[in-house]
Design an enzyme around this catalytic site. Structure first.
Site, PDB file in Angstrom:
ATOM      1  N   SER A 243       0.785  -1.231   0.000  1.00 11.71           N
ATOM      2  CA  SER A 243       0.000   0.000   0.000  1.00 11.71           C
ATOM      3  C   SER A 243       0.819   1.285   0.000  1.00 11.71           C
ATOM      4  O   SER A 243       1.988   1.314   0.412  1.00 11.71           O
ATOM      5  CB  SER A 243      -0.978   0.044   1.178  1.00 11.71           C
ATOM      6  OG  SER A 243      -1.784  -1.101   1.203  1.00 11.71           O
ATOM      7  N   SER A 281      -2.227  -4.327  -2.978  1.00 13.41           N
ATOM      8  CA  SER A 281      -1.837  -2.995  -2.522  1.00 13.41           C
ATOM      9  C   SER A 281      -3.062  -2.098  -2.342  1.00 13.41           C
ATOM     10  O   SER A 281      -3.946  -2.066  -3.186  1.00 13.41           O
ATOM     11  CB  SER A 281      -0.865  -2.354  -3.524  1.00 13.41           C
ATOM     12  OG  SER A 281      -0.186  -1.262  -2.955  1.00 13.41           O
ATOM     13  N   ASP A 283      -3.899   1.491  -2.473  1.00 15.95           N
ATOM     14  CA  ASP A 283      -3.312   2.745  -2.973  1.00 15.95           C
ATOM     15  C   ASP A 283      -4.395   3.817  -2.987  1.00 15.95           C
ATOM     16  O   ASP A 283      -5.294   3.795  -3.838  1.00 15.95           O
ATOM     17  CB  ASP A 283      -2.745   2.528  -4.373  1.00 15.95           C
ATOM     18  CG  ASP A 283      -1.778   1.353  -4.416  1.00 15.95           C
ATOM     19  OD1 ASP A 283      -0.941   1.257  -3.507  1.00 15.95           O
ATOM     20  OD2 ASP A 283      -1.888   0.523  -5.330  1.00 15.95           O
TER      21      ASP A 283
END
Length: 350
Positions: A243, A281, A283
């Site tokens: 992340s 991830s 994001d």
């Protein structure tokens, strides 16, 4: 001539002579940090004790009582493998009602409680005769360097991060960034800012960088990570997962819709570094204005802000990588500093 090798050689020569990387596409603010936006402050609490390598970072906007006088806010989710709290209501209503707290994934409940109690102290009828508050807290998984199961973050630590907020703040392996990894190197907190003269405004960015695969790392347009990998044979690889949280602040009087447009441009900055927002991830970008009453400018005038958002995001991640010190933590896991790896690659004598 091998063009890629030539570009790599130029990048390393620049590192040897200047110890700097990054070529801003605009005018940086006085300190090149998010706090160049007037009134914005940042505070940290860092926990660095054996297997516990974690912390809290607070981004505190101006205003005595954000619950009573909230700020316009927009968000962009590039990949939603994440456990934030408060993001849904920000996306729906377009306002920020609390400071923003960052930490590790399993600390989210603690961050929520801290922000809720802070708001209740300032508004004793909150949740009774007044509506409830929407705390905004975001996270990254620091479980490689930090014993995340210890759930070591307390409300006192989170409150200390808020209370210590200042315009002058540290970056790198501090606060929420203590246990973060970025491109298999040491990640953490980074920041950058850009002046937008056409709007008489500043855009500031702060990142919690915990993403990226080493072989994809791209610096100043040069895919340098592939050359670094052979120098680190014992390094445990990192997928493009884990992340990144991007917080943007501006004193331009934008509305929530325009701030969402600005937040989306963070993705361009991540792409320049070699990220593709991998499966695992989270994001996320959050952008707020310090002006509580929006006076949205014409859309076409946002062009320099869009450029600045992408550029400052790229350079904030680079700042995190170059500011970070190496950390060894949980189960002896280690992440080296980018600056040390660049020195080895460039043949710099310690």
């Amino acid at each position: 001539m091998d063009f890629h090798q030539h570009q790599s050689d130029l990048l390393l020569q620049r590192w040897r002579t200047t110890r700097r990387l990054g070529q801003p596409r605009g005018l940086c603010g006085p300190t090149d940090r998010i706090s160049d936006v007037p009134g914005v402050r940042v505070g940290h609490y860092t926990l660095a004790c054996d297997a516990q390598q974690t912390g809290v970072t607070a981004i505190v906007p101006p205003g005595e009582n954000l619950f009573i006088r909230p700020l316009p806010c927009g968000t962009a989710v590039f990949n939603g493998f994440a456990k934030p709290v408060g993001l849904v209501q920000v996306a729906e209503l377009g306002v920020l009602q609390t400071p923003i707290l960052l930490s590790n994934t399993l600390a989210i409940g603690t961050l929520f409680n801290t922000l809720a109690r802070t708001a209740i102290r300032a508004n004793p009828e909150l949740g009774r005769t007044l509506p409830t508050v929407n705390p905004l807290a975001l996270e990254c998984n620091d479980g490689w360097l930090n014993d995340i199961q210890a759930m070591a973050i307390t409300e006192a630590m989170a409150q200390a991060a808020i209370d210590s907020a200042d315009a002058d703040f540290a970056r790198g392996s501090v606060g929420a960034g203590r246990g973060m990894s970025c491109f298999s190197l040491k990640g953490g907190i980074g920041s950058a800012s850009r002046r937008i003269e056409a709007l008489n405004a500043t855009l500031g960015v702060l990142v919690l960088a915990n993403f990226g695969a080493l072989t994809s790392l791209t610096l100043d347009g040069v895919r340098i990570g592939e050359q670094m990998a052979p120098l680190l044979p014992s390094l445990t690889p990192q997928r493009d997962a884990g992340s990144i949280i991007i917080i943007m602040a501006t004193d331009a009087p934008l509305d929530a819709r325009q701030l969402t447009r600005i937040a989306k441009r963070a993705g361009a900055g991540l792409g320049r570094l070699g990220s593709y927002w991998g499966h695992g991830s989270g994001d996320i970008a959050v952008a707020f204005s310090t002006q509580s009453v929006p006076q949205p400018p014409e859309e076409a005038t946002l062009e320099p802000l869009l450029l600045a958002a992408a550029d400052a995001t790229e350079h904030a991640v680079l700042d995190a990588l170059l500011s970070a010190q190496p950390v060894t933590g949980f189960r002896g896991h280690h992440r080296p500093a980018l600056s040390d790896v660049l020195d080895r690659l460039a043949g710099v004598t310690p």
